[in-house]
Design an enzyme around this catalytic site. Structure first.
Site, PDB file in Angstrom:
ATOM      1  N   GLU A 257      -8.651 -12.258  -6.446  1.00 18.07           N
ATOM      2  CA  GLU A 257      -7.887 -11.004  -6.475  1.00 18.07           C
ATOM      3  C   GLU A 257      -6.836 -11.014  -7.583  1.00 18.07           C
ATOM      4  O   GLU A 257      -6.609  -9.980  -8.228  1.00 18.07           O
ATOM      5  CB  GLU A 257      -7.237 -10.773  -5.101  1.00 18.07           C
ATOM      6  CG  GLU A 257      -8.290 -10.478  -4.025  1.00 18.07           C
ATOM      7  CD  GLU A 257      -7.769 -10.563  -2.595  1.00 18.07           C
ATOM      8  OE1 GLU A 257      -6.543 -10.709  -2.402  1.00 18.07           O
ATOM      9  OE2 GLU A 257      -8.600 -10.499  -1.663  1.00 18.07           O
TER      10      GLU A 257
ATOM     11  N   HIS B 295      -1.386  -5.584   1.981  1.00 20.25           N
ATOM     12  CA  HIS B 295      -2.575  -6.427   1.852  1.00 20.25           C
ATOM     13  C   HIS B 295      -2.143  -7.857   1.606  1.00 20.25           C
ATOM     14  O   HIS B 295      -1.124  -8.103   0.959  1.00 20.25           O
ATOM     15  CB  HIS B 295      -3.433  -5.967   0.658  1.00 20.25           C
ATOM     16  CG  HIS B 295      -4.469  -6.993   0.270  1.00 20.25           C
ATOM     17  ND1 HIS B 295      -5.633  -7.152   0.976  1.00 20.25           N
ATOM     18  CD2 HIS B 295      -4.482  -7.944  -0.702  1.00 20.25           C
ATOM     19  CE1 HIS B 295      -6.329  -8.157   0.428  1.00 20.25           C
ATOM     20  NE2 HIS B 295      -5.650  -8.651  -0.585  1.00 20.25           N
TER      21      HIS B 295
ATOM     22  N   LYS C 202       0.850  -1.191   0.000  1.00 19.14           N
ATOM     23  CA  LYS C 202       0.000   0.000   0.000  1.00 19.14           C
ATOM     24  C   LYS C 202       0.892   1.250   0.000  1.00 19.14           C
ATOM     25  O   LYS C 202       2.091   1.178   0.322  1.00 19.14           O
ATOM     26  CB  LYS C 202      -0.912  -0.019   1.228  1.00 19.14           C
ATOM     27  CG  LYS C 202      -1.832  -1.255   1.306  1.00 19.14           C
ATOM     28  CD  LYS C 202      -2.791  -1.128   2.495  1.00 19.14           C
ATOM     29  CE  LYS C 202      -3.624  -2.388   2.672  1.00 19.14           C
ATOM     30  NZ  LYS C 202      -4.637  -2.238   3.751  1.00 19.14           N
TER      31      LYS C 202
ATOM     32  N   TYR D 286     -12.099  -4.419  -2.442  1.00 20.03           N
ATOM     33  CA  TYR D 286     -12.551  -4.314  -1.057  1.00 20.03           C
ATOM     34  C   TYR D 286     -14.081  -4.342  -0.969  1.00 20.03           C
ATOM     35  O   TYR D 286     -14.668  -3.653  -0.127  1.00 20.03           O
ATOM     36  CB  TYR D 286     -12.021  -3.023  -0.427  1.00 20.03           C
ATOM     37  CG  TYR D 286     -10.604  -3.118   0.109  1.00 20.03           C
ATOM     38  CD1 TYR D 286     -10.158  -4.254   0.789  1.00 20.03           C
ATOM     39  CD2 TYR D 286      -9.726  -2.050  -0.011  1.00 20.03           C
ATOM     40  CE1 TYR D 286      -8.864  -4.319   1.297  1.00 20.03           C
ATOM     41  CE2 TYR D 286      -8.438  -2.103   0.501  1.00 20.03           C
ATOM     42  CZ  TYR D 286      -8.017  -3.247   1.160  1.00 20.03           C
ATOM     43  OH  TYR D 286      -6.741  -3.309   1.687  1.00 20.03           O
TER      44      TYR D 286
ATOM     45  N   ASN E 288      -1.716   0.289   7.534  1.00 20.76           N
ATOM     46  CA  ASN E 288      -1.179  -1.041   7.879  1.00 20.76           C
ATOM     47  C   ASN E 288      -0.308  -1.664   6.788  1.00 20.76           C
ATOM     48  O   ASN E 288      -0.041  -2.866   6.810  1.00 20.76           O
ATOM     49  CB  ASN E 288      -2.289  -1.982   8.348  1.00 20.76           C
ATOM     50  CG  ASN E 288      -3.317  -2.260   7.273  1.00 20.76           C
ATOM     51  OD1 ASN E 288      -3.119  -1.928   6.100  1.00 20.76           O
ATOM     52  ND2 ASN E 288      -4.409  -2.896   7.658  1.00 20.76           N
TER      53      ASN E 288
END
Ligand code: UDP
Ligand code: MG
Length: 142
Positions: A130, A119, A10, A50, A116
Site C-alpha cells: 500500500e 484504514h 477516510k 481495495y 468507519n
C-alpha cells in the site's frame, strides 16, 4: 518489533472533525506519524487499494465515497505498528467495534453503508504494497 504501517483518514473522519482526536490516539499509543499528506484518489487507485473487495456488491458505494473529496494518508511507525494501529481502529463494522476504539467511538452505519473513519494495513506485506501504491517507489519502509 519496530515496524511501519499505512493509514488513511477516510472522508468521513475529515468531514466529522475527527482527525485531531484520532491523531491524539496515535501519539498516545507511541506511534510516529510521517509522510502525512492530502490526496484526491482516482477510482483506479481505490480499485487497486481495495482489490480484495472490488467484486463485492458494496464496492461501488465505497469507491464513490473514497474519491469524492480529499483523503489524508500517512505512515505510522513504532512497536508492532500494524497490530497497534489495527487495535486502535477496532473492528471493520462500527456496530461491532468496541467502545474506546476509533471505529467504535466515531463510526456508524447509515442506509446499510459502513462509515468507519480510517484504514490500516492488515499485515506488513500489505503495508509495503500500500505504501508503494500510494507514495510510489521513492518511499520505502524496512
Ligand atoms: N466494507 C464494507 N462492508 C463490509 C466489508 C468491508 O463496507 O462488509 C468496507 C469498509 O469500508 C472496510 C473496507 O470495505 O473498511 C475494506 O474492507 P476490509 O475487510 O479490508 O476491512 P478493514 O481492513 O478496513 O477493517
Ligand atoms: Mg482491510
Amino acid at each position: 518489533m519496530k515496524q511501519s504501517t499505512f493509514m488513511i483518514f477516510k472522508p468521513d473522519s475529515i468531514e466529522g472533525n475527527h482527525v485531531q482526536p484520532i491523531i491524539e490516539r496515535i501519539f498516545n499509543a507511541g506511534l510516529e506519524i510521517s509522510h502525512f499528506k492530502a490526496v484526491i484518489a482516482t477510482p483506479e487507485l481505490i480499485e487497486q487499494h481495495y482489490a480484495h473487495i472490488a467484486d463485492k456488491p458494496f464496492f461501488k458505494a465505497i469507491e464513490d465515497f473514497m474519491v469524492k473529496g480529499p483523503l489524508y494518508i500517512a505512515i505510522l511507525t513504532g512497536e508492532d505498528a500494524v497490530n497497534t494501529w489495527r487495535g486502535l481502529m477496532g473492528a471493520t463494522n462500527p456496530e461491532a467495534a468496541e467502545q474506546g476504539t476509533i471505529r467504535g467511538d466515531f463510526g456508524y452505519v447509515k442506509n446499510g453503508q459502513v462509515f468507519n473513519m480510517v484504514h490500516g494495513s492488515d499485515s506488513t506485506d500489505n503495508a509495503k504494497r500500500e505504501i508503494e501504491l500510494w507514495y510510489g517507489k521513492d518511499v520505502t519502509i524496512d
